[in-house]
Design a protein around this motif. Structure first.
Motif, PDB file in Angstrom:
ATOM      1  N   THR A  70       0.851  -1.195   0.000  1.00 57.98           N
ATOM      2  CA  THR A  70       0.000   0.000   0.000  1.00 57.98           C
ATOM      3  C   THR A  70       0.885   1.243   0.000  1.00 57.98           C
ATOM      4  OG1 THR A  70      -0.164   0.538   2.354  1.00 57.98           O
ATOM      5  CG2 THR A  70      -1.536  -1.287   1.577  1.00 57.98           C
ATOM      6  N   GLN A  71       0.253   2.388  -0.217  1.00 60.42           N
ATOM      7  CA  GLN A  71       1.006   3.648  -0.207  1.00 60.42           C
ATOM      8  C   GLN A  71       1.395   4.069   1.210  1.00 60.42           C
ATOM      9  OE1 GLN A  71      -1.637   6.773  -1.535  1.00 60.42           O
ATOM     10  NE2 GLN A  71      -2.870   6.689   0.307  1.00 60.42           N
ATOM     11  N   TYR A  72       0.786   3.451   2.208  1.00 62.37           N
ATOM     12  CA  TYR A  72       0.895   3.926   3.592  1.00 62.37           C
ATOM     13  C   TYR A  72       2.300   3.781   4.166  1.00 62.37           C
ATOM     14  CZ  TYR A  72       0.062   4.176   8.619  1.00 62.37           C
ATOM     15  OH  TYR A  72       0.120   4.504   9.942  1.00 62.37           O
ATOM     16  N   ILE A  73       2.807   4.855   4.750  1.00 61.28           N
ATOM     17  CA  ILE A  73       4.075   4.798   5.479  1.00 61.28           C
ATOM     18  C   ILE A  73       3.828   5.062   6.965  1.00 61.28           C
ATOM     19  CG2 ILE A  73       6.395   5.771   5.760  1.00 61.28           C
ATOM     20  CD1 ILE A  73       6.269   6.607   2.767  1.00 61.28           C
ATOM     21  N   ASP A  74       3.105   6.133   7.256  1.00 57.63           N
ATOM     22  CA  ASP A  74       2.924   6.514   8.660  1.00 57.63           C
ATOM     23  C   ASP A  74       1.785   7.528   8.768  1.00 57.63           C
ATOM     24  OD1 ASP A  74       3.475   6.687  11.385  1.00 57.63           O
ATOM     25  OD2 ASP A  74       4.941   8.298  11.128  1.00 57.63           O
ATOM     26  N   LEU A  75       1.234   7.618   9.966  1.00 55.41           N
ATOM     27  CA  LEU A  75       0.250   8.673  10.252  1.00 55.41           C
ATOM     28  C   LEU A  75       0.874   9.555  11.326  1.00 55.41           C
ATOM     29  CD1 LEU A  75      -2.776   9.197   9.321  1.00 55.41           C
ATOM     30  CD2 LEU A  75      -3.422   8.293  11.545  1.00 55.41           C
ATOM     31  N   PRO A  76       1.653  10.570  10.911  1.00 54.43           N
ATOM     32  CA  PRO A  76       2.344  11.383  11.913  1.00 54.43           C
ATOM     33  C   PRO A  76       1.370  12.112  12.839  1.00 54.43           C
ATOM     34  CG  PRO A  76       2.673  12.294   9.696  1.00 54.43           C
ATOM     35  CD  PRO A  76       1.977  10.987   9.534  1.00 54.43           C
ATOM     36  N   GLU A  77       0.217  12.485  12.306  1.00 58.08           N
ATOM     37  CA  GLU A  77      -0.862  13.001  13.157  1.00 58.08           C
ATOM     38  C   GLU A  77      -2.173  12.785  12.420  1.00 58.08           C
ATOM     39  OE1 GLU A  77      -1.602  17.563  12.919  1.00 58.08           O
ATOM     40  OE2 GLU A  77       0.564  17.293  13.015  1.00 58.08           O
ATOM     41  N   PRO A  78      -3.289  12.610  13.149  1.00 57.13           N
ATOM     42  CA  PRO A  78      -4.553  12.351  12.465  1.00 57.13           C
ATOM     43  C   PRO A  78      -4.843  13.440  11.426  1.00 57.13           C
ATOM     44  CG  PRO A  78      -4.810  11.947  14.798  1.00 57.13           C
ATOM     45  CD  PRO A  78      -3.449  12.565  14.624  1.00 57.13           C
ATOM     46  N   VAL A 191       0.527  -0.596  -6.708  1.00 60.27           N
ATOM     47  CA  VAL A 191       0.416  -0.383  -5.259  1.00 60.27           C
ATOM     48  C   VAL A 191      -0.960   0.202  -4.943  1.00 60.27           C
ATOM     49  CG1 VAL A 191       1.387   0.911  -3.299  1.00 60.27           C
ATOM     50  CG2 VAL A 191       2.911   0.034  -5.071  1.00 60.27           C
ATOM     51  N   LEU A 192      -1.563  -0.265  -3.848  1.00 60.80           N
ATOM     52  CA  LEU A 192      -2.852   0.282  -3.415  1.00 60.80           C
ATOM     53  C   LEU A 192      -2.670   1.713  -2.914  1.00 60.80           C
ATOM     54  CD1 LEU A 192      -5.874  -0.214  -2.739  1.00 60.80           C
ATOM     55  CD2 LEU A 192      -5.106  -0.861  -0.452  1.00 60.80           C
ATOM     56  N   GLY A 193      -3.478   2.644  -3.447  1.00 59.74           N
ATOM     57  CA  GLY A 193      -3.359   4.041  -3.035  1.00 59.74           C
ATOM     58  C   GLY A 193      -4.650   4.570  -2.445  1.00 59.74           C
ATOM     59  N   ASP A 194      -4.834   5.883  -2.531  1.00 59.47           N
ATOM     60  CA  ASP A 194      -6.086   6.542  -2.140  1.00 59.47           C
ATOM     61  C   ASP A 194      -6.415   6.310  -0.665  1.00 59.47           C
ATOM     62  OD1 ASP A 194      -8.314   8.167  -3.065  1.00 59.47           O
ATOM     63  OD2 ASP A 194      -9.544   6.370  -2.956  1.00 59.47           O
TER      64      ASP A 194
END
Ligand code: UDP
Length: 248
Positions: A70-78, A191-194
């Motif tokens: 997936t595109q996801y790396i991190d959620l630094p803040e909501p 890669v899954l995005g969005d």
């Protein structure tokens, strides 16, 4: 975590994409705008971006744990998701486990009819043409994806459906249908995005069958944000809630 945003690369109906100092990484900002009907119905709802980012980050993490890229790396803040930069493919890949929505308006299916195997449908992501349904020949003729890419997209989509349906059902949610989008990373991998959120999925309470997604907004009903908050509350575990100091 350095949340410094660079240039705005793209502004969609509900998210903005910003360049970061790393060439291959972007920040996805989840906005509070909510739209329906190709953007004709539009409102702003406080905390929508906040909940959608938490829900998407959780579901992307579940998929990463199942070895889906997936595109996801991190959620630094909501509200802000650090992501791999992708060249997005303008396909809305819709998976249907239970008949709902436009499928019932267009075809003689029964409401609540289940599909096993699920139906995979691909629509052209293009507001000007009102997101028409495509077939493989049209996708190839438009040059949207290659036949190898289409095969990979289908394979990954079926895997995503299996992983998420199982996860969500264990959390008390039915997963009638959802829309996902894919892109190509810098090595041309699919890669899954969005996002994967109540804006882009149908979520029904397994017990009460209550609608907990954007259908409430489409139908002009109240309790939209409360429904999004409920989905977040149902799928996030105690550790996630502690991390974000969520008090549901
Ligand atoms: N969907 C979406 N964006 C679109 C169209 C559909 O995210 O532009 C999602 C929608 O939330 C639902 C699924 O795709 O989970 C199937 O939508 P449907 O074709 O039933 O259209 P609708 O009835 O929502 O207009």
């Amino acid at each position: 975590m350095n949340l410094e945003k660079g240039n705005l690369l793209y502004r969609g109906k509900a998210k903005d994409i910003y360049q970061t100092s790393q060439q291959e990484q972007v920040i996805v900002k989840f906005r509070d705008d909510i739209t329906a009907g190709d953007g004709e119905k539009k409102e702003t709802m406080g905390l929508k971006g906040y909940y959608n980012s938490l829900i998407s980050a959780k579901l992307f993490t579940i998929l990463e744990n199942a070895l889906i890229k997936t595109q996801y790396i991190d959620l630094p803040e909501p509200g802000y998701m650090l992501s791999h930069k992708l060249e997005m493919i303008p396909l809305e890949v819709i998976t249907r486990n239970i008949a709902a929505g436009s499928l019932l308006r267009r075809f003689p299916f029964q409401e609540g009819q289940t599909f096993n195997p699920p139906i995979i449908q691909m629509d052209f992501k293009n507001d000007e043409y009102h997101d028409p349904m495509l077939n493989d020949d049209i996708i190839l003729a438009l040059g949207l994806a290659t036949s190898d890419e289409l095969e990979i997209i289908r394979e990954i989509t079926i895997k995503i459906n299996g992983v998420l349906k199982n996860f969500l059902e264990n959390k008390g949610l039915l997963f009638p249908d959802f829309k996902i989008e894919f892109g190509r990373d810098c090595d041309d991998n699919i890669v899954l995005g969005d996002e994967i959120s109540p804006d882009t999925c149908r979520f029904w309470d397994r017990e009460t069958k209550d609608i907990l997604d954007k259908d409430l907004f489409r139908k002009g009903e109240s309790g939209v944000i409360e429904a999004y908050q409920k989905v977040a509350n149902m799928i996030l575990d105690d550790e996630d809630k502690k991390k974000w100091s969520l008090d549901f």
